[in-house]
Enzyme design. Structure first.
Site, PDB file in Angstrom:
ATOM      1  N   GLU A   1      28.162  26.757  60.893  1.00 52.58           N
ATOM      2  CA  GLU A   1      27.040  26.129  59.428  1.00 52.58           C
ATOM      3  C   GLU A   1      26.816  24.912  59.836  1.00 52.58           C
ATOM      4  O   GLU A   1      25.729  24.025  59.567  1.00 52.58           O
ATOM      5  CB  GLU A   1      27.866  27.034  59.046  1.00 52.58           C
TER       6      GLU A   1
ATOM      7  N   TYR B   1      24.461  23.761  50.755  1.00 50.01           N
ATOM      8  CA  TYR B   1      24.344  24.822  51.292  1.00 50.01           C
ATOM      9  C   TYR B   1      24.916  25.321  52.254  1.00 50.01           C
ATOM     10  O   TYR B   1      25.928  26.723  51.788  1.00 50.01           O
ATOM     11  CB  TYR B   1      23.147  24.264  52.159  1.00 50.01           C
TER      12      TYR B   1
ATOM     13  N   ASP C   1      18.502  28.914  53.425  1.00 47.06           N
ATOM     14  CA  ASP C   1      18.101  27.531  54.853  1.00 47.06           C
ATOM     15  C   ASP C   1      16.423  27.826  54.576  1.00 47.06           C
ATOM     16  O   ASP C   1      15.803  28.487  53.576  1.00 47.06           O
ATOM     17  CB  ASP C   1      18.387  28.182  55.683  1.00 47.06           C
TER      18      ASP C   1
END
Length: 372
Positions: free
Chosen positions: A59, A141, A159
């Protein structure tokens, strides 16, 4: 929860059929992407659980970088450093070198700082969004993604792909820059209690492979019957974006010095600021706000400097044009500089803009070479 957020969630539940999540998950079970950090739906059903370290690493790498570009970097990282303790034990310079080419080098510094902290706490990542946000480099996020994918806890993972899917599903006419709170609330309302991690990845895959920015493959979409943009016939009009402002243009010069044996003169940038801690060839004093000198008269030391052309590079907030000069010099490296042998250049922590400058002066120099 704010009343507006609750209203959005209520609207989402009314607008979406009860089987939305199940339809999306059924599609994902068949059409999911095979990714080196991902546990497939079949493996997940057998009880295999994702490794939080691998999810976190992927990520962080995927921020502002494409999946295809990240795959090789991810494999190289986990081969060198298979767990968070190994990454914490690695020299920072080695991590920066391995990161070179992924951009946003502050992320590499935060990656190392986060690994150090997690390793010091026993090597276990927090399993909540709040706990993860306390770690360096992990924002809203990333904390949601790790919570959902690594720990299978409900979280709204949003996203760019998910923003596009939601904008089209609900025909959100608010410009994307102003609609993020609304989109997040809508996603929160859609997350199922069962398989929230697979749901998050399914939404990402749907945006990446079906609900694409141009020419979306709506006939193959498992949610097409619920999509208001499909009904209106204009999915490419979403998400709505404000016109982009022109980026400032900055100028400067770069000086590529080479020794007789092919070594190239480099130096390290300051730890803080743009490209902090990375390696570079000597340049003039350009920044995101001011131009640097552009002629060979600004060379940091004497040499037979000759023009090697011009390179351009676009950063997030500005564009840069560098005049490149090349010279052959002898002797020891000046103070604050060092010689990097030809076979070592490809392994240096060179940002892309510096690779471009070196390639302009010495084509092929930054490509991997075997030592003589």
């Amino acid at each position: 929860m704010a009343p507006a957020d609750q209203t959005r969630k209520t609207q989402a539940r009314k607008a979406m059929p009860d089987d939305t999540a199940s339809r999306l998950l059924a599609w994902y079970d068949v059409h999911h992407r095979e990714l080196p950090w991902r546990v497939s739906p079949r493996e997940h059903a057998r009880g295999v659980r994702p490794d939080p370290y691998r999810i976190w690493l992927s990520e962080v790498m995927l921020q502002q970088t494409t999946v295809e570009a990240v795959k090789s970097y991810f494999r190289a990282f986990v081969e060198k450093w298979p767990d968070v303790e190994a990454l914490a034990a690695a020299p920072t310079e080695d991590v920066m070198k391995a990161w070179a080419g992924l951009g946003y080098y502050s992320r590499a510094r935060n990656l190392k700082a986060c690994a150090d902290l997690v390793a010091a706490r026993g090597g276990r990542f927090p399993d909540t969004e709040a706990g993860l946000r306390d770690l360096p480099g992990i924002g809203a996020y990333t904390s949601a993604a790790i919570t959902a994918i690594a720990f299978d806890r409900p979280a709204a993972v949003v996203d760019g792909n998910v923003e596009r899917v939601i904008s089209r599903l609900f025909s959100i006419t608010t410009p994307l820059s102003e609609a993020k709170t609304e989109i997040r609330a809508l996603v929160e309302a859609m997350v199922p209690a069962a398989r929230p991690g697979d749901f998050a990845q399914a939404m990402m895959d749907l945006g990446a492979t079906i609900c694409t920015p141009r020419r979306p493959r709506c006939m193959l979409c498992p949610l097409r019957e619920s999509c208001s943009a499909v009904v209106s016939g204009d999915p490419e009009n979403f998400p709505v974006r404000l016109p982009k402002a022109d980026k400032p243009q900055r100028r400067g010069a770069a000086f590529v010095a080479m020794r007789e044996d092919g070594a190239i003169l480099l130096r390290k940038r300051p730890e803080k600021g743009l490209l902090g801690g990375m390696t570079e060839v000597p340049t003039t004093g350009w920044t995101a706000r001011v131009d640097g000198a552009t002629t060979q008269a600004a060379a940091p030391f004497p040499g037979d400097w000759r023009s090697a052309g011009t390179i351009t590079h676009v950063f997030t907030h500005f564009a840069l044009e560098l005049e490149v000069f090349h010279a052959h010099i002898k002797g020891d490296a000046p103070a604050g500089h060092f010689w990097s042998h030809a076979h070592e250049i490809s392994g240096e922590a060179l940002p892309t803009v510096m690779k471009k400058a070196i390639e302009a002066a010495i084509p092929g120099a930054t490509k991997k070479q075997r030592p003589h």
